[in-house]
Design a protein around this motif. Structure first.
Motif, PDB file in Angstrom:
ATOM      1  N   ASN A 131       0.819  -1.213   0.000  1.00 14.35           N
ATOM      2  CA  ASN A 131       0.000   0.000   0.000  1.00 14.35           C
ATOM      3  C   ASN A 131       0.854   1.265   0.000  1.00 14.35           C
ATOM      4  OD1 ASN A 131      -2.476  -1.307  -0.104  1.00 14.35           O
ATOM      5  ND2 ASN A 131      -2.536  -1.558   2.125  1.00 14.35           N
ATOM      6  N   ARG A 132       1.798   1.275  -0.910  1.00 15.34           N
ATOM      7  CA  ARG A 132       2.661   2.447  -1.052  1.00 15.34           C
ATOM      8  C   ARG A 132       2.853   2.769  -2.524  1.00 15.34           C
ATOM      9  NH1 ARG A 132       5.316   4.004   3.431  1.00 15.34           N
ATOM     10  NH2 ARG A 132       6.910   5.166   2.329  1.00 15.34           N
ATOM     11  N   TRP A 133       3.071   4.026  -2.794  1.00 17.66           N
ATOM     12  CA  TRP A 133       3.406   4.454  -4.150  1.00 17.66           C
ATOM     13  C   TRP A 133       4.919   4.395  -4.325  1.00 17.66           C
ATOM     14  CZ3 TRP A 133       0.322   5.173  -8.247  1.00 17.66           C
ATOM     15  CH2 TRP A 133      -1.052   5.271  -8.000  1.00 17.66           C
ATOM     16  N   ILE A 134       5.336   3.852  -5.456  1.00 19.30           N
ATOM     17  CA  ILE A 134       6.757   3.823  -5.817  1.00 19.30           C
ATOM     18  C   ILE A 134       6.913   4.839  -6.950  1.00 19.30           C
ATOM     19  CG2 ILE A 134       8.699   2.383  -6.541  1.00 19.30           C
ATOM     20  CD1 ILE A 134       7.336   1.492  -3.889  1.00 19.30           C
ATOM     21  N   ILE A 135       7.768   5.807  -6.730  1.00 19.68           N
ATOM     22  CA  ILE A 135       7.793   6.985  -7.601  1.00 19.68           C
ATOM     23  C   ILE A 135       9.173   7.160  -8.220  1.00 19.68           C
ATOM     24  CG2 ILE A 135       7.520   9.519  -7.554  1.00 19.68           C
ATOM     25  CD1 ILE A 135       5.788   8.613  -4.825  1.00 19.68           C
ATOM     26  N   ARG A 472      -4.921   2.469   3.634  1.00 21.26           N
ATOM     27  CA  ARG A 472      -5.293   2.526   2.215  1.00 21.26           C
ATOM     28  C   ARG A 472      -6.709   3.079   2.085  1.00 21.26           C
ATOM     29  NH1 ARG A 472      -4.684  -2.219  -2.226  1.00 21.26           N
ATOM     30  NH2 ARG A 472      -6.627  -1.903  -3.325  1.00 21.26           N
ATOM     31  N   ILE A 473      -6.883   3.948   1.101  1.00 23.64           N
ATOM     32  CA  ILE A 473      -8.219   4.484   0.816  1.00 23.64           C
ATOM     33  C   ILE A 473      -8.425   4.436  -0.692  1.00 23.64           C
ATOM     34  CG2 ILE A 473      -7.336   6.889   0.785  1.00 23.64           C
ATOM     35  CD1 ILE A 473     -10.123   7.748   1.844  1.00 23.64           C
ATOM     36  N   ASP A 474      -9.598   3.968  -1.092  1.00 24.42           N
ATOM     37  CA  ASP A 474      -9.896   3.940  -2.536  1.00 24.42           C
ATOM     38  C   ASP A 474     -11.372   4.262  -2.717  1.00 24.42           C
ATOM     39  OD1 ASP A 474      -9.618   3.661  -5.242  1.00 24.42           O
ATOM     40  OD2 ASP A 474      -9.219   1.501  -5.224  1.00 24.42           O
ATOM     41  N   ALA A 475     -11.676   4.905  -3.823  1.00 25.17           N
ATOM     42  CA  ALA A 475     -13.074   5.250  -4.103  1.00 25.17           C
ATOM     43  C   ALA A 475     -13.803   4.050  -4.695  1.00 25.17           C
ATOM     44  CB  ALA A 475     -13.125   6.413  -5.086  1.00 25.17           C
ATOM     45  N   ASP A 476     -15.074   3.909  -4.325  1.00 25.34           N
ATOM     46  CA  ASP A 476     -15.880   2.839  -4.905  1.00 25.34           C
ATOM     47  C   ASP A 476     -16.252   3.228  -6.342  1.00 25.34           C
ATOM     48  OD1 ASP A 476     -15.738   1.782  -2.379  1.00 25.34           O
ATOM     49  OD2 ASP A 476     -17.672   2.635  -1.750  1.00 25.34           O
ATOM     50  N   PRO A 477     -16.168   2.277  -7.273  1.00 28.65           N
ATOM     51  CA  PRO A 477     -16.478   2.606  -8.675  1.00 28.65           C
ATOM     52  C   PRO A 477     -17.878   3.187  -8.844  1.00 28.65           C
ATOM     53  CG  PRO A 477     -15.520   0.405  -8.515  1.00 28.65           C
ATOM     54  CD  PRO A 477     -15.718   0.878  -7.113  1.00 28.65           C
ATOM     55  N   GLU A 478     -18.862   2.702  -8.040  1.00 23.81           N
ATOM     56  CA  GLU A 478     -20.240   3.216  -8.188  1.00 23.81           C
ATOM     57  C   GLU A 478     -20.299   4.684  -7.766  1.00 23.81           C
ATOM     58  OE1 GLU A 478     -19.582   0.652  -5.851  1.00 23.81           O
ATOM     59  OE2 GLU A 478     -19.523  -0.725  -7.559  1.00 23.81           O
ATOM     60  N   ASN A 535     -20.027  11.690   6.659  1.00 21.33           N
ATOM     61  CA  ASN A 535     -20.665  10.373   6.636  1.00 21.33           C
ATOM     62  C   ASN A 535     -19.634   9.240   6.667  1.00 21.33           C
ATOM     63  OD1 ASN A 535     -23.133  11.591   6.553  1.00 21.33           O
ATOM     64  ND2 ASN A 535     -23.395  11.387   4.340  1.00 21.33           N
ATOM     65  N   GLY A 536     -18.506   9.518   7.296  1.00 25.27           N
ATOM     66  CA  GLY A 536     -17.493   8.456   7.461  1.00 25.27           C
ATOM     67  C   GLY A 536     -16.827   8.092   6.143  1.00 25.27           C
ATOM     68  N   TYR A 537     -16.573   9.076   5.314  1.00 27.48           N
ATOM     69  CA  TYR A 537     -15.936   8.877   4.009  1.00 27.48           C
ATOM     70  C   TYR A 537     -16.765   7.930   3.134  1.00 27.48           C
ATOM     71  CZ  TYR A 537     -12.460  11.907   5.789  1.00 27.48           C
ATOM     72  OH  TYR A 537     -11.866  13.031   6.300  1.00 27.48           O
ATOM     73  N   GLU A 538     -18.003   8.346   3.035  1.00 30.00           N
ATOM     74  CA  GLU A 538     -18.978   7.639   2.213  1.00 30.00           C
ATOM     75  C   GLU A 538     -18.479   7.535   0.764  1.00 30.00           C
ATOM     76  OE1 GLU A 538     -22.502   9.986   2.075  1.00 30.00           O
ATOM     77  OE2 GLU A 538     -23.784   8.274   1.654  1.00 30.00           O
ATOM     78  N   GLY A 539     -18.622   6.363   0.186  1.00 30.46           N
ATOM     79  CA  GLY A 539     -18.189   6.188  -1.210  1.00 30.46           C
ATOM     80  C   GLY A 539     -16.732   5.750  -1.311  1.00 30.46           C
ATOM     81  N   PHE A 540     -16.084   5.641  -0.154  1.00 28.40           N
ATOM     82  CA  PHE A 540     -14.693   5.186  -0.129  1.00 28.40           C
ATOM     83  C   PHE A 540     -14.616   3.853   0.621  1.00 28.40           C
ATOM     84  CE2 PHE A 540     -13.910   9.774  -0.564  1.00 28.40           C
ATOM     85  CZ  PHE A 540     -12.860   9.799  -1.461  1.00 28.40           C
ATOM     86  N   THR A 541     -13.588   3.095   0.321  1.00 26.24           N
ATOM     87  CA  THR A 541     -13.261   1.932   1.150  1.00 26.24           C
ATOM     88  C   THR A 541     -11.923   2.214   1.813  1.00 26.24           C
ATOM     89  OG1 THR A 541     -14.451   0.453  -0.331  1.00 26.24           O
ATOM     90  CG2 THR A 541     -12.800  -0.555   1.124  1.00 26.24           C
ATOM     91  N   LEU A 542     -11.949   2.160   3.155  1.00 24.77           N
ATOM     92  CA  LEU A 542     -10.709   2.379   3.915  1.00 24.77           C
ATOM     93  C   LEU A 542     -10.257   1.048   4.497  1.00 24.77           C
ATOM     94  CD1 LEU A 542     -12.492   5.310   4.635  1.00 24.77           C
ATOM     95  CD2 LEU A 542     -10.164   5.729   5.372  1.00 24.77           C
TER      96      LEU A 542
END
Ligand code: NA7
Length: 549
Positions: A131-135, A472-478, A535-542
């Motif tokens: 869960n890291r970016w390699i830059i 890690r945090i990612d947005a839900d596709p929906e 709303n607890g970062y609605e629409g995201f998965t943490l």
């Protein structure tokens, strides 16, 4: 939270530094992001491709470069001390003044020690195991970061059209957004300028003062209104200081994020009253002209009346009516492209050393060693200026090779359009945040206020993650699809963008068409972002380290 708490080796790469956050760009957004994230106790590295801070105001150093948002709004509001100690000298700040301002901010908040200049981010890949970016950077170094924040800007990827024969030109060729620091001496020179957007309209009157002759190659005529720029006196500055708190509060409630917005008159007016309001707005100057009456951007008749008003003003300014007619030969509604704010632009065509060349009627065919050829003539030139703009909104982001989950390239994800969730994240690209990215109000607002709102939202989100032990945090596709539909619906309801321009991506061959900015107003946008967080970062998965993937 310190960097050493993370393991650092990603997917075979040998990171040369491990940070909590990497920020791309040291313009207005990158500087504030660094300040806020450092304030959370995070280790932060900023990579900046230039050798100084200021972003747009570092690169666009052509003569006449000036902001079209008033100085008292085009500045940070996070620090009252900063605001109180800084003296703006003009209504619309010039590039040198803005560059000084951003340098002052960098010094005042001791930001330079975490900025690596002359370094581009070339590639960034998400290491799903860690869960890291390699830059990867242009200097050959690879670093890793838990969070990647793009502050790469909406107007930073230069658009320089490829014109046959350009490599044969014996004179000097340059783009307005890559003007050399030491300037360009055009005294006694024959100068060609391609482009009549904001950059062209600003540079042309300046170059005409000293050049032997200026040929303006205009493909699309544009609406432009007078800036009525003025110096600010001590009294005006004191008044701005005294009203700081009230102005900051108020601008957060307005659609454009301005503390002194144009308040549109009701459209229930007779023709004489309308003309009077338009005249008053013209005399006041500035970009609010198309907002002066509340139906200009929605009612084609009202729009045409405002457009006619501008055309008549141009005809009155320009001596040669054949030239004036070319300058007002505009086939789109006023407000469908970003309204240009000028200083003495049309008056410049009354000079003997300025020639308007209509390259819509007779297109540019080639550049030769001695100048530029159109379908019907050759123009001898010593200097050729490209005022041809930018690959806006997505250009800078997509100039890097950014790979998310499963190695998906952001370029591929956005091949048919740049979908995001609340203009801040792209699903499938965890822990990547975009400041003024697609799907946000971006440059359809006072961008300084939008930048602060984005950075504050991101900082709060990261603080929430640190406190909750999320990595890690990612947005839900929906959620992303819903937001993207909302952005598209708002665009469909407006005449904004109802013509080709950088706003719609039409200036870049092969780019998907469509406005990607949120047009619902910064006040509504802020409310939507705040609601997601509340709303607890609605629409995201943490995700926590122990959570199943
Ligand atoms: P813009 O607004 O994209 O303007 C670019 C100009 O360059 C515009 O007049 C274009 O004509 C012209 N252009 C681009 N390519 C060509 C070719 N190949 N031939 C002739 N003319 C060409 O960029 P700016 O830098 O002026 O402003 C960008 C933003 O910065 C502005 O909106 C403000 O927000 C600040 P076209 O219109 O495509 O016919």
């Amino acid at each position: 939270m310190v960097a050493e708490t993370y393991e650092t080796t990603g997917a075979g790469a040998q990171p040369e530094g491990d940070f909590d956050a990497v920020v791309i760009g040291a313009g207005a957004a990158g500087l504030y992001a660094l300040h806020r994230l450092r304030g959370l106790g995070l280790s932060v590295r900023v990579f900046e491709q230039g050798d100084g801070v200021g972003g747009t105001w570092y690169w666009n150093r052509y003569p006449g470069a000036r902001c079209d948002v008033e100085s008292w709004d085009y500045c940070y509001s996070f620090s009252e001390e900063l605001e109180q100690e800084w003296d703006w000298t003009e209504r619309f700040p010039s590039q040198p003044e803005l560059e000084r301002y951003f340098n002052h901010v960098a010094d005042r908040f001791d930001l330079r020690r975490d900025i690596q200049f002359d370094t581009r981010v070339e590639r960034a890949g998400f290491d799903e195991g860690r869960n890291r970016w390699i830059i990867d950077t242009s200097g050959g170094a690879t670093v890793s970061a838990r969070f990647l924040v793009s502050a790469a800007g909406c107007l930073s990827e230069v658009n320089k059209p490829v014109i046959p024969g350009a490599e044969t030109f014996a004179g000097v060729q340059l783009h307005t957004a890559r003007w050399p620091d030491e300037g360009v001496d055009v005294a006694g020179k024959r100068v060609g300028v391609i482009g009549t957007g904001s950059s062209g309209v600003q540079v042309i009157p300046q170059v005409a003062r000293t050049a032997d002759h200026v040929y303006v190659f205009q493909r699309t005529a544009q609406y432009t209104v007078p800036a009525r720029n003025r110096l600010l006196d001590d009294e005006a500055r004191q008044e701005l200081r005294d009203s700081f708190a009230e102005r900051q509060k108020f601008k957060r409630t307005t659609p454009a994020g301005l503390s002194r917005p144009v308040v549109p008159a009701s459209s229930d007016l007779d023709a004489a009253a309308r003309a009077e309001i338009l005249e008053a707005s013209w005399q006041r100057g500035g970009p609010g002209f198309a907002m002066t009456i509340d139906d200009i951007l929605t009612n084609p008749e009202s729009n045409e009346r405002a457009a006619r008003f501008v055309r008549d003003k141009v005809r009155a300014k320009v001596d040669d009516q054949a030239v004036a007619e070319k300058l007002v030969d505009i086939d789109f509604p006023i407000g469908a492209r970003r309204l240009i704010v000028d200083i003495d632009y049309f008056e410049t065509y009354n000079r003997d050393n300025v020639t308007l060349v209509d390259v819509k009627a007779a297109p540019i065919t080639e550049i030769t060693s001695g100048g530029l050829r159109t379908l019907d003539a050759h123009y001898d030139l010593d200097v050729l200026v490209y005022a041809t703009g930018f690959d806006g909104m997505t250009g800078a982001l997509l100039s890097m090779d950014i790979r998310g989950v499963g190695g998906l390239a952001l370029r591929d994800k956005w091949a048919d359009g740049a979908g995001t969730y609340i203009g801040l994240v792209a699903s499938g690209f965890p822990n990547l945040f975009m400041i003024t990215g697609p799907g946000s109000p971006a440059v359809f607002s006072n961008v300084m206020l939008s930048i602060e709102q984005h950075v504050d939202w991101i900082a709060d989100c990261l603080a929430h993650m640190v406190e909750g032990g999320f990595e890690r945090i990612d947005a839900d596709p929906e959620a992303e699809a819903r937001w993207t539909r909302l952005v598209e619906d708002l665009v469909a309801r407006s005449i904004v963008g109802k013509t080709n321009s950088w706003w719609t991506g039409a200036n870049i061959p092969g780019k998907p068409r469509g406005i990607t900015m949120y047009l619902g107003g910064t006040h509504n946008y802020r409310a939507a972002c705040d609601e997601v967080a509340a709303n607890g970062y609605e629409g995201f998965t943490l995700t926590r380290p122990a959570d199943p993937a």
